[in-house]
Scaffold this motif. Structure first.
Motif, PDB file in Angstrom:
ATOM      1  N   VAL A 202       1.806 -16.209-153.425  1.00 40.94           N
ATOM      2  CA  VAL A 202       3.103 -16.770-153.780  1.00 40.94           C
ATOM      3  C   VAL A 202       3.259 -16.801-155.300  1.00 40.94           C
ATOM      4  N   TRP A 203       4.448 -16.413-155.756  1.00 39.43           N
ATOM      5  CA  TRP A 203       4.810 -16.555-157.161  1.00 39.43           C
ATOM      6  C   TRP A 203       6.061 -17.406-157.212  1.00 39.43           C
ATOM      7  N   THR A 204       6.047 -18.425-158.072  1.00 37.47           N
ATOM      8  CA  THR A 204       7.233 -19.237-158.285  1.00 37.47           C
ATOM      9  C   THR A 204       7.727 -18.962-159.695  1.00 37.47           C
ATOM     10  N   PHE A 205       8.982 -18.558-159.807  1.00 38.29           N
ATOM     11  CA  PHE A 205       9.560 -18.233-161.098  1.00 38.29           C
ATOM     12  C   PHE A 205      10.441 -19.369-161.580  1.00 38.29           C
ATOM     13  N   ASP A 206      10.396 -19.655-162.849  1.00 39.45           N
ATOM     14  CA  ASP A 206      11.217 -20.660-163.531  1.00 39.45           C
ATOM     15  C   ASP A 206      10.771 -22.091-163.289  1.00 39.45           C
ATOM     16  N   GLN A 207       9.577 -22.317-162.761  1.00 43.43           N
ATOM     17  CA  GLN A 207       9.150 -23.692-162.542  1.00 43.43           C
ATOM     18  C   GLN A 207       8.841 -24.399-163.852  1.00 43.43           C
ATOM     19  N   ALA A 208       8.452 -23.668-164.894  1.00 46.48           N
ATOM     20  CA  ALA A 208       8.201 -24.307-166.188  1.00 46.48           C
ATOM     21  C   ALA A 208       9.509 -24.826-166.791  1.00 46.48           C
ATOM     22  N   ILE A 209      10.550 -24.021-166.694  1.00 47.04           N
ATOM     23  CA  ILE A 209      11.858 -24.451-167.192  1.00 47.04           C
ATOM     24  C   ILE A 209      12.365 -25.625-166.359  1.00 47.04           C
ATOM     25  N   ALA A 210      12.127 -25.570-165.068  1.00 51.86           N
ATOM     26  CA  ALA A 210      12.601 -26.635-164.175  1.00 51.86           C
ATOM     27  C   ALA A 210      11.923 -27.957-164.476  1.00 51.86           C
ATOM     28  N   SER A 211      10.675 -27.934-164.868  1.00 52.64           N
ATOM     29  CA  SER A 211       9.978 -29.182-165.146  1.00 52.64           C
ATOM     30  C   SER A 211      10.418 -29.806-166.461  1.00 52.64           C
ATOM     31  N   VAL A 212      10.970 -28.998-167.371  1.00 54.91           N
ATOM     32  CA  VAL A 212      11.415 -29.518-168.657  1.00 54.91           C
ATOM     33  C   VAL A 212      12.905 -29.852-168.640  1.00 54.91           C
ATOM     34  N   ALA A 213      13.712 -28.952-168.099  1.00 55.25           N
ATOM     35  CA  ALA A 213      15.163 -29.143-168.093  1.00 55.25           C
ATOM     36  C   ALA A 213      15.655 -29.257-166.654  1.00 55.25           C
ATOM     37  N   TRP A 214      15.194 -30.274-165.955  1.00 48.67           N
ATOM     38  CA  TRP A 214      15.500 -30.424-164.539  1.00 48.67           C
ATOM     39  C   TRP A 214      16.985 -30.623-164.282  1.00 48.67           C
ATOM     40  N   ASP A 215      17.704 -31.164-165.255  1.00 53.15           N
ATOM     41  CA  ASP A 215      19.121 -31.431-165.046  1.00 53.15           C
ATOM     42  C   ASP A 215      19.975 -30.169-165.045  1.00 53.15           C
ATOM     43  N   LYS A 216      19.408 -29.038-165.420  1.00 53.50           N
ATOM     44  CA  LYS A 216      20.152 -27.774-165.443  1.00 53.50           C
ATOM     45  C   LYS A 216      19.726 -26.799-164.347  1.00 53.50           C
ATOM     46  N   MET A 217      18.895 -27.227-163.419  1.00 55.77           N
ATOM     47  CA  MET A 217      18.350 -26.307-162.411  1.00 55.77           C
ATOM     48  C   MET A 217      19.399 -25.770-161.457  1.00 55.77           C
ATOM     49  N   ILE A 218      20.401 -26.528-161.151  1.00 55.34           N
ATOM     50  CA  ILE A 218      21.443 -26.028-160.255  1.00 55.34           C
ATOM     51  C   ILE A 218      22.208 -24.902-160.942  1.00 55.34           C
ATOM     52  N   ALA A 219      22.479 -25.053-162.230  1.00 51.77           N
ATOM     53  CA  ALA A 219      23.179 -24.005-162.970  1.00 51.77           C
ATOM     54  C   ALA A 219      22.325 -22.737-163.086  1.00 51.77           C
ATOM     55  N   TRP A 220      21.019 -22.880-163.196  1.00 50.34           N
ATOM     56  CA  TRP A 220      20.128 -21.720-163.345  1.00 50.34           C
ATOM     57  C   TRP A 220      19.723 -21.095-162.026  1.00 50.34           C
TER      58      TRP A 220
ATOM     59  N   VAL B 263      22.988 -40.829-166.648  1.00 49.97           N
ATOM     60  CA  VAL B 263      21.877 -39.930-166.359  1.00 49.97           C
ATOM     61  C   VAL B 263      22.081 -39.365-164.956  1.00 49.97           C
ATOM     62  N   PRO B 264      22.188 -38.052-164.833  1.00 51.25           N
ATOM     63  CA  PRO B 264      22.402 -37.474-163.499  1.00 51.25           C
ATOM     64  C   PRO B 264      21.141 -37.594-162.649  1.00 51.25           C
ATOM     65  N   PRO B 265      21.298 -37.630-161.346  1.00 49.00           N
ATOM     66  CA  PRO B 265      20.121 -37.677-160.477  1.00 49.00           C
ATOM     67  C   PRO B 265      19.379 -36.349-160.533  1.00 49.00           C
ATOM     68  N   PRO B 266      18.085 -36.370-160.293  1.00 50.36           N
ATOM     69  CA  PRO B 266      17.336 -35.109-160.308  1.00 50.36           C
ATOM     70  C   PRO B 266      17.786 -34.202-159.167  1.00 50.36           C
ATOM     71  N   PRO B 267      17.788 -32.900-159.400  1.00 49.42           N
ATOM     72  CA  PRO B 267      18.210 -31.984-158.340  1.00 49.42           C
ATOM     73  C   PRO B 267      17.168 -31.911-157.248  1.00 49.42           C
ATOM     74  N   SER B 268      17.627 -31.643-156.071  1.00 50.81           N
ATOM     75  CA  SER B 268      16.715 -31.404-154.962  1.00 50.81           C
ATOM     76  C   SER B 268      17.419 -30.486-153.992  1.00 50.81           C
ATOM     77  N   GLY B 269      16.654 -29.864-153.172  1.00 46.08           N
ATOM     78  CA  GLY B 269      17.224 -28.957-152.195  1.00 46.08           C
ATOM     79  C   GLY B 269      16.308 -27.774-151.981  1.00 46.08           C
ATOM     80  N   TYR B 270      16.399 -27.230-150.799  1.00 45.63           N
ATOM     81  CA  TYR B 270      15.559 -26.102-150.431  1.00 45.63           C
ATOM     82  C   TYR B 270      16.403 -25.150-149.604  1.00 45.63           C
ATOM     83  N   PHE B 271      16.440 -23.893-150.004  1.00 44.43           N
ATOM     84  CA  PHE B 271      17.247 -22.897-149.324  1.00 44.43           C
ATOM     85  C   PHE B 271      16.361 -21.725-148.934  1.00 44.43           C
ATOM     86  N   HIS B 272      16.225 -21.520-147.655  1.00 44.68           N
ATOM     87  CA  HIS B 272      15.376 -20.457-147.119  1.00 44.68           C
ATOM     88  C   HIS B 272      16.233 -19.242-146.822  1.00 44.68           C
TER      89      HIS B 272
END
Length: 128
Positions: free
Chosen positions: A37-55, A101-110
């Motif tokens: 498994v490779w997860t891409f953009d998890q480093a950005i997600a851990s720092v700028a979590w409030d922008k993950m939906i946009a990215w 402060v916005p709530p942290p993003p969550s969600g999983y899409f298969h």
């Protein structure tokens, strides 16, 4: 560089996650079944979590040769917590109005097996 590009050409996105819990659980679930498994953009997600939906969240990718197996495994996978969801929503709304402060993003899409295999289809993902 060329080797890295060849490696990325063979990877297939099987899911997208928007919260750290979702991508960690999905990646661990696939790794426990001996799927690389490779997860891409998890480093950005851990720092700028409030922008993950946009990215577009964290993409969870597997080798194309293991994509069908990974997709079949993820069909029964659901990391979403439902117990106490109303309390969390009310607290998130209160924190938002008091501290802006916005709530942290969550969600999983298969992505379903047809989308992983490359066949054309209108709706290629679902909210679990």
């Amino acid at each position: 560089m060329a080797q890295q590009l060849r490696r990325q050409e063979n990877l297939v996105t099987v899911a997208r996650a928007y919260g750290p819990m979702e991508w960690a659980l999905a990646a661990s679930f696939l790794e426990s079944a001996n799927i690389r498994v490779w997860t891409f953009d998890q480093a950005i997600a851990s720092v700028a979590w409030d922008k993950m939906i946009a990215w577009g969240g964290v993409s969870i990718r597997v080798p194309a040769s293991q994509a069908d197996t990974a997709s079949a495994l993820l069909d029964g996978f659901s990391p979403v917590r439902t117990k106490g969801a109303l309390d969390k929503v009310l607290v998130a709304i209160l924190v938002f109005f008091l501290f802006q402060v916005p709530p942290p993003p969550s969600g999983y899409f298969h992505q379903r097996a047809l989308a992983v295999s490359g066949e054309k289809r209108e709706d290629t993902s679902r909210d679990v």
